[in-house]
Write a protein that holds these residues in place. Structure first.
Motif, short mmCIF file in Angstrom:
data_model
loop_
_atom_site.label_atom_id
_atom_site.label_comp_id
_atom_site.label_asym_id
_atom_site.label_seq_id
_atom_site.Cartn_x
_atom_site.Cartn_y
_atom_site.Cartn_z
N MET A 182 13.46 65.38 3.83
CA MET A 182 13.27 64.32 4.82
C MET A 182 14.48 64.17 5.72
N SER A 183 14.28 63.45 6.82
CA SER A 183 15.34 63.11 7.76
C SER A 183 15.42 61.59 7.87
N GLU A 184 16.53 61.10 8.40
CA GLU A 184 16.71 59.67 8.59
C GLU A 184 16.70 59.32 10.08
N VAL A 185 16.25 58.12 10.38
CA VAL A 185 16.19 57.65 11.76
C VAL A 185 16.78 56.25 11.82
N VAL A 186 17.84 56.08 12.63
CA VAL A 186 18.36 54.74 12.86
C VAL A 186 17.89 54.30 14.25
N TRP A 187 18.74 53.71 15.09
CA TRP A 187 18.26 53.24 16.38
C TRP A 187 19.41 53.12 17.36
N SER A 188 19.06 53.03 18.63
CA SER A 188 20.07 52.90 19.68
C SER A 188 19.91 51.61 20.47
N ALA A 189 18.79 50.90 20.27
CA ALA A 189 18.56 49.63 20.96
C ALA A 189 17.77 48.72 20.05
N ASP A 190 18.12 47.46 20.02
CA ASP A 190 17.34 46.52 19.23
C ASP A 190 17.39 45.14 19.87
N GLY A 191 16.40 44.33 19.51
CA GLY A 191 16.31 42.99 20.08
C GLY A 191 16.96 41.94 19.21
N ALA A 192 17.59 42.37 18.10
CA ALA A 192 18.19 41.43 17.16
C ALA A 192 17.20 40.32 16.83
N ASP A 193 15.96 40.71 16.57
CA ASP A 193 14.92 39.72 16.28
C ASP A 193 15.08 39.10 14.89
N TYR A 194 16.08 39.55 14.16
CA TYR A 194 16.42 38.93 12.88
C TYR A 194 17.32 37.70 13.09
N LYS A 195 17.76 37.48 14.33
CA LYS A 195 18.65 36.36 14.63
C LYS A 195 17.96 35.21 15.36
#
Length: 269
Positions: A182-195
Motif C-alpha cells: 500500500m501507499s499513504e496519502v496526506v494532503w496539501s490543502a484543508d479547511g480545518a473543519d475540525y476547528k
C-alpha cells in the motif's frame, strides 16, 4: 458567534486530538518524505491508455496537461454522507473517501456500496483511528489490514491507499504499509473543519490553499447526536463550483497520479 452548545460539541476528545496533531503530522516531524503527484506522473511512461485517466465530459483527463485537484473526505461514511453524495453527483465530481472500518464501514455497508456504484474511490483511514506512530508495529498492521478488509468485504475491491490518522506517519509505519503493498496519502490543502462549524470559513480556507495537483482534506463524519464536523457539507458546493470556475478538474487520488501508479511505501502529498 457560535452557540455554547456548538462549542461544546467541538471540544470532543477526538476533535481536540485532531486539532493538536494535524500541524505536527504535516510538518513531517514523525519522519517521512512525501512525493508530489507531478513527480509520480513524471516517473510513468510517456504514453498511457485512456483508461488510466479520469473521464471528463469531453473524454479522458490527463493531469499532466489539465489543472487537476483531488477532493478527499476522511472518517466516514456517516449520516451526512448521502447528502454529500448528492452534491458530488450534481457537480459531476468523483472524490476519494478514506473510510473508518469499525464504526463506519461496518455500520453502513449499503452506503459504501452506493459510493462505489457512483464511481468514488474507497480507501482506508484504518479500523479505529489509532495514531499509528504511537502503537506497536503489530498493532499498526492490524489497524490497517482490518480497515482495508472492511471495505473489501463490502465492495470486493481491496484498498491500496492509506490515509494515516491525523496525517501522522513515520519511516517505521511506512515500512509496514509497504509490506502490505500500500501507499499513504496526506494532503496539501484543508479547511480545518475540525476547528469550526463556519461553512464560509471552511470554504475560504480550502480555496485559499488549493493549487494545481492539490489534495484537499475534508471530513464527512457526524453521528446521530450531531457530534462531529457540522460545517463541512454546506461548504462543499462553493468549493467545487469556485474551483471549477477557476479551471480545475476534480479527479480521484489515483487519477491524479496517472499515468503513474501508487508505489507501495510512498507517501503522496
Amino acid at each position: 458567534m457560535r452557540s455554547t452548545t456548538t462549542a461544546r460539541r467541538l471540544r470532543t476528545p477526538a476533535v481536540l486530538l485532531a486539532t493538536a496533531a494535524l500541524v505536527l503530522g504535516l510538518s513531517g516531524c514523525d519522519g517521512y518524505h512525501a512525493t508530489s503527484p507531478s513527480a509520480a506522473r513524471s516517473n510513468a511512461k510517456a504514453t498511457a491508455e485512456p483508461a488510466a485517466f479520469a473521464q471528463g465530459a469531453n473524454g479522458p483527463v490527463d493531469c499532466r496537461k489539465a489543472k487537476c485537484v483531488a477532493l478527499t473526505f476522511d472518517a466516514g461514511p456517516s449520516v451526512h454522507t448521502p447528502e454529500l453524495l448528492g452534491i458530488l453527483k450534481k457537480y459531476h465530481v468523483h472524490a476519494t473517501f478514506f473510510t473508518l472500518g469499525k464504526n463506519h464501514v461496518r455500520k453502513h455497508p449499503e452506503m459504501i456500496k452506493d459510493m462505489a456504484a457512483q464511481g468514488h474511490e474507497l480507501e482506508t483511514l484504518t479500523w479505529s483511528h489509532q495514531i499509528l506512530t504511537k502503537i506497536s508495529k503489530d498493532e499498526v498492521r492490524k489497524e490497517i489490514t482490518e480497515g482495508r478488509d472492511a471495505v473489501y468485504k463490502v465492495t470486493g475491491v481491496r484498498p491500496t491507499l492509506l490515509r494515516p490518522p491525523q496525517g501522522r506517519t513515520s519511516d517505521g509505519v511506512t515500512k509496514v504499509v509497504k509490506s502490505l503493498g500500500m501507499s499513504e496519502v496526506v494532503w496539501s490543502a484543508d479547511g480545518a473543519d475540525y476547528k469550526t462549524t463556519d461553512s464560509a470559513l471552511i470554504e475560504k480556507r480550502v480555496l485559499d490553499k488549493t493549487k494545481r495537483d492539490g489534495i484537499i482534506l475534508l471530513h464527512d463524519w457526524v453521528d446521530k447526536t450531531n457530534r462531529g464536523y457540522n460545517g463541512t457539507i454546506a461548504a462543499v458546493p462553493g468549493i467545487i463550483s469556485t474551483l471549477q470556475a477557476r479551471g480545475y478538474t476534480f479527479v480521484t487520488v489515483a487519477q491524479l497520479l496517472a499515468p503513474g501508479k501508487p508505489v507501495p511505501g510512498k507517501v503522496y502529498k
